[in-house]
Design an enzyme around this catalytic site. Sequence first.
Site, PDB file in Angstrom:
ATOM      1  N   CYS A  53     -13.489   1.444 -14.627  1.00 19.46           N
ATOM      2  CA  CYS A  53     -13.940   2.830 -14.462  1.00 19.46           C
ATOM      3  C   CYS A  53     -12.729   3.763 -14.492  1.00 19.46           C
ATOM      4  O   CYS A  53     -12.425   4.479 -13.541  1.00 19.46           O
ATOM      5  CB  CYS A  53     -14.698   2.963 -13.144  1.00 19.46           C
ATOM      6  SG  CYS A  53     -15.697   4.452 -13.007  1.00 19.46           S
ATOM      7  N   CYS A  83     -25.405   3.021 -11.431  1.00 16.52           N
ATOM      8  CA  CYS A  83     -24.565   4.200 -11.682  1.00 16.52           C
ATOM      9  C   CYS A  83     -25.403   5.345 -12.223  1.00 16.52           C
ATOM     10  O   CYS A  83     -25.954   5.262 -13.322  1.00 16.52           O
ATOM     11  CB  CYS A  83     -23.448   3.835 -12.664  1.00 16.52           C
ATOM     12  SG  CYS A  83     -22.336   5.216 -13.040  1.00 16.52           S
ATOM     13  N   CYS A  94     -17.801   1.093 -19.727  1.00 15.99           N
ATOM     14  CA  CYS A  94     -19.078   0.984 -19.012  1.00 15.99           C
ATOM     15  C   CYS A  94     -19.800  -0.322 -19.332  1.00 15.99           C
ATOM     16  O   CYS A  94     -20.519  -0.859 -18.484  1.00 15.99           O
ATOM     17  CB  CYS A  94     -19.968   2.180 -19.345  1.00 15.99           C
ATOM     18  SG  CYS A  94     -19.339   3.747 -18.693  1.00 15.99           S
ATOM     19  N   GLU A 127       0.822  -1.208   0.000  1.00 13.94           N
ATOM     20  CA  GLU A 127       0.000   0.000   0.000  1.00 13.94           C
ATOM     21  C   GLU A 127       0.858   1.260   0.000  1.00 13.94           C
ATOM     22  O   GLU A 127       0.518   2.255  -0.638  1.00 13.94           O
ATOM     23  CB  GLU A 127      -0.942  -0.003   1.202  1.00 13.94           C
ATOM     24  CG  GLU A 127      -2.023  -1.072   1.155  1.00 13.94           C
ATOM     25  CD  GLU A 127      -2.941  -0.914  -0.051  1.00 13.94           C
ATOM     26  OE1 GLU A 127      -3.044   0.184  -0.593  1.00 13.94           O
ATOM     27  OE2 GLU A 127      -3.548  -1.927  -0.453  1.00 13.94           O
TER      28      GLU A 127
END
Length: 578
Positions: free
Chosen positions: A308, A324, A315, A152
């Site tokens: 996305c 959405c 999409c 991370e």
Amino acid sequence: MLRQVGTARRGQIVSPEESLAETQPEWSYLSVQPAKSKLLSLWRAIMKKPQAAVRSRLRKQASRQEGSEKRVLSSSQVKPSTAAAGLAKRQEVAWQASVSSYHLFRDTAEVMAFRENLLNWYDREKRDLPWRRLAEGEVDLDRRAYAVWVSEVMLQQTQVATVIDYYTRWMQKWPTLQDLAGASLEEVNQLWAGLGYYSRGRRLQQGARKVVEELGGHVPHTAETLQRLLPGVGRYTAGAIASIAFGQATGVVDGNVIRVLCRVRAIGADSSSTLVSQHLWGLAQQLVDPARPGDFNQAAMELGALVCTPQHPHCSQCPVRSLCRAYQKVERGKLLASQSLPGSPDVEECASSTELCQLCAHPTEPWDQTLGVTNFPRKASRKPPREECSAICVLEQPRALGGPQILLVQRPSSGLLAGLWEFPSVTAEASGRCQREALLQELQSWAGPLPASHLQHLGQACFSPLTFLQVVHTFSHIKLTYQVYGLALEGQTPVTIVPPGARWLTREEFHTAAISTAMKKVFRVYEGQQPGICKGSKRSQVSTPSSRKKPSPGQQLLDSFFRPLIPTDSSNLNSMAQ
């Protein structure tokens, strides 16, 4: 005296008569008539005021109470966990009351559908990444947390493809927190070199030492304690470690998640604002799957990275497109533009006026049908980086024992590129006045007396002598231009003793040292002294005449007239300039 007036029902304004009637009979009157008259007078006076004024007064009281509570929270007499939980609950209530329901997930069915669709997609499409394999296969919770923690931190501001090799080398060298805690800062910087944002590696090692030396070798298990106890661990990193390694049901928000949530709930306001940030964190917490929090958070980030995307979202492949609002808005626009489908489709919009809703785009930024879902999120206006100029010199001893050597000096232990090694440099004005003299003085402070005549501002043989090479490197907040000089100590006794903070390295040692990407660019300019753009980072480049506008034919004729003649035996120089 009146001992007890009564208790108001929650959320209502109750008159004194009602309050007194609700109390126990034996408390109602003890010489109560004067007190009752005063209460009735006060009640009537309040009720004569406009309702807005009453609400304003209540808000002020709530604000004073919140300020008092915050002061109490800072006191050592309050348990941190209890105080944090209470504050989080109040923030959540305030958050829900401050936004339109259009930008929320309003029922359990929507939330459940979002979780199920996203996790099913993630189970099919997730990428096989080394940190995921380590976390999934590791039984020891501390080692699992460490594997997640390293990944991370590396992934902050850095692409996955770049991180994979660095992560693999890191975990091979320091497979446990104890191994990293025993490493030196020089070793950490050396392995981190080229990854950028070097303070991340330094803080990661500081956190490892704190866990080993102060926390008994055990990583904190909750997002709250991770953020509070470990240096360099912010809200996002803490949530990622807590959910992936320890299964805590806490949401996370990074750049990918911001993009997904802004599109799914049609949030057009500046995503960097405090209000929008708080709303997105609330949405993430609302959506996270308590049964699979780590997988859910990774799935949300994976969706933003693979489907996305910022510029060209897919999409048709999105598992949550039915939920959405941005996608629905695009489809409505297509239907309205169709001649064969009259009428307006039933697609919900924010009920509040866009001038009032703080989560909608500002009226000055209307919906652009050509952008589709990429209308969201709105890009915040970024402050341009400040520009600085530095004169830098590659000082080389070509005839040193063991092969040619170059001088490097170490940067301070704090600030930009802390602890890394670089060529000697001085801050210089963009005009370059007196920078040569200042640079020579800096070099002599490290290497002793030097021949001033050998210090050359690197230029290009096929252009005017006034044309010089420079390296431009943009950090997160600084655009730094390096004016590149070179100085070769030919025919001199090699310098072997240097003060602390400096050292001579061979070229092979240079390429494995803890140096920044910018220094590698500078050295390539010194080695080649030829025009062209440096390959590599898009944020770094070498400024050369080849990138300038081509001169007119008349100017070319003048340039060829004033250009110095190049001897015929300098074929090597010509080949370098081509």
